[in-house]
Design a protein around this motif. Structure first.
Motif, PDB file in Angstrom:
ATOM      1  N   SER A   1       0.855  -1.195   0.000  1.00  0.00           N
ATOM      2  CA  SER A   1       0.000   0.000   0.000  1.00  0.00           C
ATOM      3  C   SER A   1       0.885   1.238   0.000  1.00  0.00           C
ATOM      4  CB  SER A   1      -0.899   0.027   1.240  1.00  0.00           C
ATOM      5  OG  SER A   1      -1.809  -1.049   1.236  1.00  0.00           O
ATOM      6  N   ASP A   2       0.526   2.229  -0.795  1.00  0.00           N
ATOM      7  CA  ASP A   2       1.323   3.464  -0.838  1.00  0.00           C
ATOM      8  C   ASP A   2       1.284   4.190   0.498  1.00  0.00           C
ATOM      9  OD1 ASP A   2       1.901   2.965  -3.502  1.00  0.00           O
ATOM     10  OD2 ASP A   2       0.178   4.117  -4.221  1.00  0.00           O
ATOM     11  N   GLU A   3       0.122   4.185   1.141  1.00  0.00           N
ATOM     12  CA  GLU A   3      -0.042   4.823   2.449  1.00  0.00           C
ATOM     13  C   GLU A   3      -0.817   3.889   3.370  1.00  0.00           C
ATOM     14  OE1 GLU A   3       1.512   7.496   2.973  1.00  0.00           O
ATOM     15  OE2 GLU A   3       1.645   8.594   1.076  1.00  0.00           O
ATOM     16  N   SER A   4      -0.427   3.852   4.631  1.00  0.00           N
ATOM     17  CA  SER A   4      -1.155   3.086   5.636  1.00  0.00           C
ATOM     18  C   SER A   4      -1.295   3.956   6.875  1.00  0.00           C
ATOM     19  CB  SER A   4      -0.414   1.787   5.969  1.00  0.00           C
ATOM     20  OG  SER A   4      -1.156   0.999   6.882  1.00  0.00           O
ATOM     21  N   VAL A   5      -2.531   4.299   7.194  1.00  0.00           N
ATOM     22  CA  VAL A   5      -2.805   5.256   8.279  1.00  0.00           C
ATOM     23  C   VAL A   5      -3.789   4.623   9.257  1.00  0.00           C
ATOM     24  CG1 VAL A   5      -3.554   7.582   8.859  1.00  0.00           C
ATOM     25  CG2 VAL A   5      -2.544   7.125   6.600  1.00  0.00           C
ATOM     26  N   GLY A   6      -3.331   4.303  10.458  1.00  0.00           N
ATOM     27  CA  GLY A   6      -4.209   3.771  11.490  1.00  0.00           C
ATOM     28  C   GLY A   6      -4.798   4.906  12.311  1.00  0.00           C
ATOM     29  N   ILE A   7      -6.098   4.811  12.580  1.00  0.00           N
ATOM     30  CA  ILE A   7      -6.770   5.874  13.344  1.00  0.00           C
ATOM     31  C   ILE A   7      -7.570   5.257  14.489  1.00  0.00           C
ATOM     32  CG2 ILE A   7      -8.424   7.781  13.255  1.00  0.00           C
ATOM     33  CD1 ILE A   7      -7.702   8.126  10.329  1.00  0.00           C
ATOM     34  N   PHE A   8      -7.263   5.713  15.690  1.00  0.00           N
ATOM     35  CA  PHE A   8      -7.934   5.270  16.912  1.00  0.00           C
ATOM     36  C   PHE A   8      -8.808   6.429  17.384  1.00  0.00           C
ATOM     37  CE2 PHE A   8      -8.446   4.965  21.427  1.00  0.00           C
ATOM     38  CZ  PHE A   8      -8.386   3.617  21.773  1.00  0.00           C
ATOM     39  N   VAL A   9     -10.105   6.189  17.500  1.00  0.00           N
ATOM     40  CA  VAL A   9     -11.042   7.255  17.872  1.00  0.00           C
ATOM     41  C   VAL A   9     -11.733   6.888  19.180  1.00  0.00           C
ATOM     42  CG1 VAL A   9     -13.048   8.618  17.167  1.00  0.00           C
ATOM     43  CG2 VAL A   9     -11.444   7.768  15.432  1.00  0.00           C
ATOM     44  N   SER A  10     -11.644   7.759  20.177  1.00  0.00           N
ATOM     45  CA  SER A  10     -12.377   7.570  21.422  1.00  0.00           C
ATOM     46  C   SER A  10     -12.651   8.932  22.044  1.00  0.00           C
ATOM     47  CB  SER A  10     -11.581   6.690  22.397  1.00  0.00           C
ATOM     48  OG  SER A  10     -10.572   7.433  23.042  1.00  0.00           O
ATOM     49  N   SER A  11     -13.582   8.959  23.001  1.00  0.00           N
ATOM     50  CA  SER A  11     -13.913  10.224  23.664  1.00  0.00           C
ATOM     51  C   SER A  11     -12.788  10.656  24.604  1.00  0.00           C
ATOM     52  CB  SER A  11     -15.223  10.073  24.448  1.00  0.00           C
ATOM     53  OG  SER A  11     -15.116   9.009  25.389  1.00  0.00           O
ATOM     54  N   GLU A  12     -12.010   9.695  25.086  1.00  0.00           N
ATOM     55  CA  GLU A  12     -10.919  10.010  26.025  1.00  0.00           C
ATOM     56  C   GLU A  12      -9.711  10.586  25.289  1.00  0.00           C
ATOM     57  OE1 GLU A  12      -7.940   7.663  29.131  1.00  0.00           O
ATOM     58  OE2 GLU A  12      -9.770   6.683  28.417  1.00  0.00           O
ATOM     59  N   GLN A  13      -9.319   9.938  24.204  1.00  0.00           N
ATOM     60  CA  GLN A  13      -8.176  10.387  23.432  1.00  0.00           C
ATOM     61  C   GLN A  13      -8.164   9.660  22.090  1.00  0.00           C
ATOM     62  OE1 GLN A  13      -3.403  11.168  24.088  1.00  0.00           O
ATOM     63  NE2 GLN A  13      -4.279   9.405  25.098  1.00  0.00           N
ATOM     64  N   SER A  14      -7.909  10.381  21.031  1.00  0.00           N
ATOM     65  CA  SER A  14      -7.789   9.783  19.699  1.00  0.00           C
ATOM     66  C   SER A  14      -6.354   9.947  19.221  1.00  0.00           C
ATOM     67  CB  SER A  14      -8.752  10.460  18.712  1.00  0.00           C
ATOM     68  OG  SER A  14     -10.090  10.284  19.111  1.00  0.00           O
ATOM     69  N   TYR A  15      -5.930   9.026  18.367  1.00  0.00           N
ATOM     70  CA  TYR A  15      -4.592   9.180  17.803  1.00  0.00           C
ATOM     71  C   TYR A  15      -4.526   8.588  16.405  1.00  0.00           C
ATOM     72  CZ  TYR A  15      -3.401   4.277  19.074  1.00  0.00           C
ATOM     73  OH  TYR A  15      -3.359   2.912  19.199  1.00  0.00           O
ATOM     74  N   VAL A  16      -3.518   9.023  15.668  1.00  0.00           N
ATOM     75  CA  VAL A  16      -3.242   8.500  14.334  1.00  0.00           C
ATOM     76  C   VAL A  16      -1.841   7.915  14.363  1.00  0.00           C
ATOM     77  CG1 VAL A  16      -2.436  10.759  13.532  1.00  0.00           C
ATOM     78  CG2 VAL A  16      -3.112   9.050  11.862  1.00  0.00           C
ATOM     79  N   ILE A  17      -1.663   6.766  13.709  1.00  0.00           N
ATOM     80  CA  ILE A  17      -0.354   6.118  13.622  1.00  0.00           C
ATOM     81  C   ILE A  17      -0.123   5.778  12.156  1.00  0.00           C
ATOM     82  CG2 ILE A  17      -1.381   3.875  14.246  1.00  0.00           C
ATOM     83  CD1 ILE A  17       1.351   3.205  15.585  1.00  0.00           C
ATOM     84  N   TYR A  18       1.029   6.191  11.624  1.00  0.00           N
ATOM     85  CA  TYR A  18       1.206   6.090  10.180  1.00  0.00           C
ATOM     86  C   TYR A  18       2.669   5.964   9.793  1.00  0.00           C
ATOM     87  CZ  TYR A  18       3.003  10.875   9.780  1.00  0.00           C
ATOM     88  OH  TYR A  18       3.789  12.004   9.875  1.00  0.00           O
ATOM     89  N   ASN A  19       2.906   5.620   8.528  1.00  0.00           N
ATOM     90  CA  ASN A  19       4.260   5.498   7.999  1.00  0.00           C
ATOM     91  C   ASN A  19       4.673   6.798   7.310  1.00  0.00           C
ATOM     92  OD1 ASN A  19       6.694   4.044   6.975  1.00  0.00           O
ATOM     93  ND2 ASN A  19       5.714   4.420   5.004  1.00  0.00           N
ATOM     94  N   ASP A  20       5.962   7.136   7.453  1.00  0.00           N
ATOM     95  CA  ASP A  20       6.519   8.298   6.752  1.00  0.00           C
ATOM     96  C   ASP A  20       7.987   8.003   6.471  1.00  0.00           C
ATOM     97  OD1 ASP A  20       7.783  10.799   6.158  1.00  0.00           O
ATOM     98  OD2 ASP A  20       6.044  11.843   6.998  1.00  0.00           O
ATOM     99  N   TYR A  21       8.313   7.721   5.208  1.00  0.00           N
ATOM    100  CA  TYR A  21       9.680   7.357   4.855  1.00  0.00           C
ATOM    101  C   TYR A  21      10.650   8.515   5.095  1.00  0.00           C
ATOM    102  CZ  TYR A  21       7.766   3.140   2.663  1.00  0.00           C
ATOM    103  OH  TYR A  21       7.134   1.943   2.441  1.00  0.00           O
TER     104      TYR A  21
END
Length: 228
Positions: free
Chosen positions: A138-158
Motif C-alpha cells: 500500500s502506498d499509504e497506511s494510516v491507522g486511526i484510533f477514535v475515542s472520547s478520552e483520546q484519539s490518535y493517528v499512527i502512520y508510515n513516513d519514509y
C-alpha cells in the motif's frame, strides 16, 4: 599604494574567518543531529531502558473505534493480507470480523473490537508490504484510533524514518498533543522530543481524512478465524 593594498587583504581575512566559523557551526549542528538520531535508534533497540506506552490499559478502558486507511491498494489485496496476518498471529481459535470499504484510491478497514493494541499497530505496518515492489504494497497506511478520552493517528513516513535514521517504525500523534515513535516488532514507544512528527490534525489534513468521514462508511463485513 600601501593603503589600497590593505583593504582587499582585510576583506579576504574577514571572509576567511567568517567562513571558518560557519563551517564549525555546521559541523557542530551536524554532530548534534547525528547524536540525536543515534539516541532514537538506541532507544528503540533497548526497550527496557526507555518509556513504553500503556496502550493496553487505554484500550481496555475506553470506548473506541479503530480504522486503517490504505491508499494505492484494493479490497482483494487487503483481504489477502489480513488472511496472511491471521495465519501468522493466531492466538487460539479466535474469530475477528473486519469491515472493508473501497472509495476512489482508498480502501478503509474497520478493525474488530477484540484486536489488542499490538495487533492494531502491527497490522497498520503489515499493509505496507515487505517493500515498495511487493504486489500487496500500500502506498499509504494510516491507522486511526477514535475515542472520547483520546484519539490518535499512527502512520508510515519514509522521510521521517530517514530523518531519525530508524527502521520498522510508525509515527504516532494524538489529539492531546502526544507525539511518539513506535517500534513495530516490539511495540516500544519513544517520545518525539524534536516535535518532528506533525500534529494529529495536520496528519489527517495531509491525507484528506477525518474521523466523521471514516466512521460513516458502509463497511462490508469479512470474518477471519485466527488459528492457535
Amino acid at each position: 599604494m600601501i593603503q589600497k593594498a590593505i583593504v582587499p587583504f582585510t576583506l579576504i581575512f574577514i571572509l576567511f574567518v567568517s567562513c571558518t566559523n560557519m563551517d564549525k557551526e555546521s559541523e557542530t549542528e551536524s554532530e548534534s543531529e547525528l547524536t540525536m538520531k543515534r539516541n532514537y535508534s538506541e532507544a528503540l533497540d533497548n526497550p527496557s531502558e526507555f518509556m513504553t506506552a500503556d496502550w493496553e490499559r487505554f484500550y481496555a478502558t475506553s470506548e473506541k473505534s479503530r480504522f486503517i486507511c490504505l491508499k494505492g491498494t484494493s479490497k482483494v489485496n487487503v483481504l489477502k493480507q489480513i488472511q496472511e496476518f491471521s495465519e501468522l498471529n493466531g492466538k487460539g481459535e479466535i474469530e475477528y470480523s473486519y469491515g472493508i470499504y473501497e472509495e476512489n484510491n482508498w480502501t478503509y478497514v474497520k478493525i474488530p473490537n477484540n484486536h489488542d493494541a499490538y495487533s492494531f499497530h502491527n497490522l497498520t505496518y503489515w499493509f505496507l508490504g515487505t517493500s515498495v515492489s511487493d504486489p500487496l504494497h500500500s502506498d499509504e497506511s494510516v491507522g486511526i484510533f477514535v475515542s472520547s478520552e483520546q484519539s490518535y493517528v499512527i502512520y508510515n513516513d519514509y522521510d521521517l524514518r530517514n530523518k531519525y535514521q530508524v527502521l520498522d517504525v510508525l509515527f504516532l500523534a494524538s489529539n492531546k498533543g502526544i507525539r511518539e515513535l513506535v517500534s513495530i516488532p516490539f511495540d516500544v514507544v519513544v517520545t518525539d522530543e524534536e516535535n518532528w512528527v506533525p500534529s494529529y490534525t495536520e496528519i489527517l489534513k495531509d491525507f484528506n481524512l477525518s474521523e466523521t468521514k471514516i466512521m460513516n462508511k458502509d463497511y462490508e463485513e469479512f470474518t477471519f478465524l485466527y488459528p492457535e
